[in-house]
Design a protein around this motif. Structure first.
Motif: not given
Length: 357
Positions: A12-16, A165-166, A151-163, A168-173
């Motif tokens: 499930l985590m991999a799918q999410l 991860v957050i 630059w917009l795509r780079l920063w938005s991708t980094l922010i969305l990827l960080l989001l 995903t960790l919340a769903v994991l818990k």
């Protein structure tokens, strides 16, 4: 087989994680394209405003040269203008009849480059004397927009990827780990471990699911206890039946038992000898078909003690002047008694008849 099928499936985590990463990349791409369109419009609008201000100044300074059609002066004005504006691709002055007065075009510019044209009238007191036409090269704007989008795509991708991860960790818990505990508990139940109670911290739905698993475990415990009690009762009943049959086999009187429909269920060896029927042959037959009893003097048939016991529910006994006619015609002088067989609640389940030769 079930374990192999489970191992083949994606966790499930991999799918999410895959879904959220794909969503982040899609959002980043769409945001970049939207920014590109609005950015181009904003930069081009700013260019046109700047062009309007600049051309208005040029038009005012070149008014006399246009009126007098002084080409050298107009040419010098054009060169002075393009030195300060590197994005200008070409400039032309024409008179009111459209005849070129002066022009300039930047060399070395890609012919496929996109341009924006701005035209301003050269007039004085509502009299038209000519026009100034400026072509702006938009390559620099496209480069700036592309860089901004990158630059917009780079920063938005980094922010969305960080989001991602957050989240995903919340769903994991709050979801995956509780579900894993519930899954392990269900595996324990399938292996027969009914002792551990499940304790899960999570959402209301996860908690309700864990309580359902606990309720299932409790029901399985009760069912196991009930089955053990039934098995014990079955063994006790079997033992009692064995003892009863041994006792009935040992006594010297003939004993026949029937169900509530007067169908023979059991007879001891003495009854087999008196009636001439074996237990295997008599089982399932009606009582009156295997035990014919008549009065000794009148030879009239005697009422069935089985029917009397079933209908009246009482112990009954006939007089001693009766004969039992066996299957082969042999007659036996007998004493006959009958009684109902009752359940614990008093319901009549059948009857027992005893013949004494």
């Amino acid at each position: 087989m079930l374990k192999n099928d489970t191992q083949k499936r994606v966790p499930l985590m991999a799918q999410l994680l895959l879904i959220m990463v794909a969503a982040a990349l899609l959002v980043s791409f769409v945001a970049g394209e939207v920014t590109r369109q609005f950015g181009k419009k904003a930069y081009i609008g700013e260019m046109l405003n700047h062009s309007q201000r600049m051309v208005s100044l040029i038009s005012a300074s070149a008014l006399e040269a246009v009126i007098s059609e002084d080409t050298p002066l107009l040419q010098s004005i054009v060169k002075a203008t393009v030195r300060e504006e590197p994005d200008i691709q070409s400039v032309r002055f024409v008179n009111e009849r459209g005849v070129p007065l002066a022009s300039w075009s930047r060399s070395g510019v890609n012919e496929s480059s996109e341009t924006v044209t701005y035209t301003e009238d050269v007039s004085f007191e509502n009299d038209l004397y000519g026009k100034i036409i400026v072509n702006w090269n938009t390559d620099r704007i496209h480069r700036q927009v592309d860089e901004h989008v990158l630059w917009l795509r780079l920063w938005s991708t980094l922010i969305l990827l960080l989001l991602t991860v957050i989240i995903t960790l919340a769903v994991l818990k709050v979801t995956v780990r509780p579900l894993s505990k519930i899954h392990r508990r269900l595996q324990q139940l399938s292996e027969g471990n009914l002792e551990t109670q499940l304790k899960v911290n999570g959402s209301r739905e996860i908690y309700a699911l864990s309580e359902s698993v606990n309720a299932l475990c409790q029901a399985m415990v009760e069912n196991k206890r009930h089955n053990e009690e039934l098995e014990w009762a079955r063994l006790a009943l079997f033992d009692a039946k064995e003892r009863a049959e041994i006792t009935l086999h040992s006594i010297g009187d003939a004993v026949i038992t029937t169900d509530s429909e007067e169908t023979v269920e059991y007879m001891n060896p003495v009854a087999e000898d008196l009636t001439g029927w074996s237990l295997e042959e008599a089982r399932g037959q009606s009582f009156s078909s295997i035990a014919t009893v008549v009065q000794e003097d009148s030879r009239e048939p005697v009422g069935s003690l089985v029917r009397i016991a079933l209908e009246q529910g009482e112990v009954s006994q006939l007089n001693t002047n009766n004969l039992l006619i066996a299957r082969d015609g042999t007659e036996y002088s007998i004493e006959e008694s009958g009684a109902p067989i009752r359940a614990q609640d008093g319901k009549v389940l059948g009857a027992v008849v005893v013949f004494r030769n």
